[in-house]
Design an enzyme around this catalytic site. Structure first.
Site, short mmCIF file in Angstrom:
data_model
loop_
_atom_site.label_atom_id
_atom_site.label_comp_id
_atom_site.label_asym_id
_atom_site.label_seq_id
_atom_site.Cartn_x
_atom_site.Cartn_y
_atom_site.Cartn_z
CD GLN A 11 -3.17 -0.66 2.12
OE1 GLN A 11 -3.38 -1.66 2.78
NE2 GLN A 11 -3.75 0.49 2.37
CB SER A 91 2.69 -4.90 3.93
OG SER A 91 1.50 -4.96 4.67
CG LEU A 92 -1.18 -5.68 -0.93
CD1 LEU A 92 -2.34 -6.65 -0.88
CD2 LEU A 92 -1.56 -4.36 -1.53
NE ARG A 116 -2.87 -8.64 4.73
CZ ARG A 116 -2.13 -7.55 4.54
NH1 ARG A 116 -2.50 -6.65 3.65
NH2 ARG A 116 -1.02 -7.36 5.23
CG HIS A 201 2.14 -4.53 9.43
ND1 HIS A 201 2.06 -5.86 9.10
CD2 HIS A 201 2.00 -3.84 8.28
CE1 HIS A 201 1.89 -5.97 7.80
NE2 HIS A 201 1.83 -4.76 7.28
CD GLN A 250 1.81 -9.57 5.89
OE1 GLN A 250 0.62 -9.35 5.94
NE2 GLN A 250 2.48 -9.63 4.75
#
Length: 315
Positions: A11, A91-92, A116, A201, A250
């Site tokens: 992102q 991340s993503l 998600r 996170h 994660q």
């Protein structure tokens, strides 16, 4: 010749019009956008190509949009016949890497990140959580600061360890604010609040992990055909069970991006190819190790330049 890693953005890299040029030029690229629309029963491709930016930036839209675009761009790049030795995503982007590695189908991947995004947006009431980038401060000192603030009743923790001197913190709004102030008092150059919809996170995302487990349990997760460097451990993962547990962890654990890049370099990688919109990861990698080669692929011109570099033996 050294090893090659493909890396995929998370992102923040989204932009209206991403992937449109390639989609108009290559039917196999456009097929990814059509497949995303069909899987999600939505007009995601129109949002990606036409905007508006505010709608595209919503987490629930950004996540499937970036995964779709990055994999569509990868489809064009497959013609180069370059095969990675490792893949990783920020991340993503880890979900994109898992699709690229054969652990998830595209349809399962785009469905999983849409859910998600929903769970992440719903985990904490709007306005109660936040994130901030702390610049010019080392991780050990920042960890002490966040631990001290958390002990005072305002949860905050390290979220993204991006590169030396650039760490993102996440947690309660007050916790992030206090940690930023204390970090600056202790020598940090800057504390920059981030425009995000939640404290990603951080421990506040644990409710979302419980919801995500139900979704991942329903997917046909397979062993990865290419080692994927996990965000939570900065180590290669290949088995389906390990992948699923790491994806859940994660959500509420820091993204060890700097460690992941260092690990791949230790494993022999000297060339990183960022596939997807933007050049964020390439910039971070250069700050981690200036000696490695980095390439970014987001459109026909950048894709062709990497293919040309391959032909000329510069890759």
């Amino acid at each position: 010749m050294g090893k090659i890693a493909f890396v995929f953005p998370g992102q923040g890299s989204q932009t209206v019009g991403m992937g449109k040029q390639l989609a108009e030029q290559y039917p196999e690229v456009m097929a990814y956008f059509n497949k995303a629309d069909e899987t999600l029963s939505s007009d995601l491709s129109r949002l990606i190509f036409e905007g508006p930016q505010e709608e595209l930036t919503k987490t629930v839209n950004t996540q499937p949009a970036l995964l779709t675009t990055s994999l569509a761009i990868l489809e064009r790049f497959r013609k180069s016949v370059i095969k990675p030795d490792f893949v990783a995503g920020h991340s993503l982007g880890e979900y994109t890497a898992l699709v690229a590695a054969g652990a998830l189908t595209f349809e399962d991947g785009v469905f999983a990140v849409r859910k998600r995004g929903e769970f992440m947006e719903g985990a904490v009431p709007n306005g109660e959580g936040s994130m901030a980038a702390i610049l010019g401060f080392d991780r050990d000192s920042l960890f002490k600061v966040t631990a001290e603030v958390s002990e005072s009743g305002f949860p905050v923790s390290l979220a993204n360890l991006n590169c030396p001197g650039q760490i993102v913190i996440s947690g309660s709004r007050k916790g992030v604010e206090l940690a930023g102030e204390k970090a600056k008092e202790a020598g940090a150059k800057r504390a920059i609040p981030l425009e995000v919809s939640g404290p990603f996170h951080s421990s506040l995302m644990k409710p979302a992990a419980g919801q995500l487990r139900e979704v991942l349990d329903e997917l046909d997760m397979k062993d990865a055909l290419i080692p994927v460097i996990a965000n939570v451990s900065a180590k290669p993962m290949t088995t389906a069970d390990e992948i699923k547990e790491n994806l859940l962890e994660q959500l509420y654990s820091p993204v060890l991006w700097e460690d992941s890049i260092v690990k791949m370099i230790d494993l022999g990688v000297d060339t990183f190819i960022e596939i997807g919109p933007g050049k964020v990861l390439s910039g971070l990698i250069k700050k981690i190790n200036r000696s490695v080669k980095t390439f970014s692929i987001s459109d026909e011109e950048s894709c062709q330049s990497v293919i040309d570099a391959l032909k000329e033996g510069n890759l």
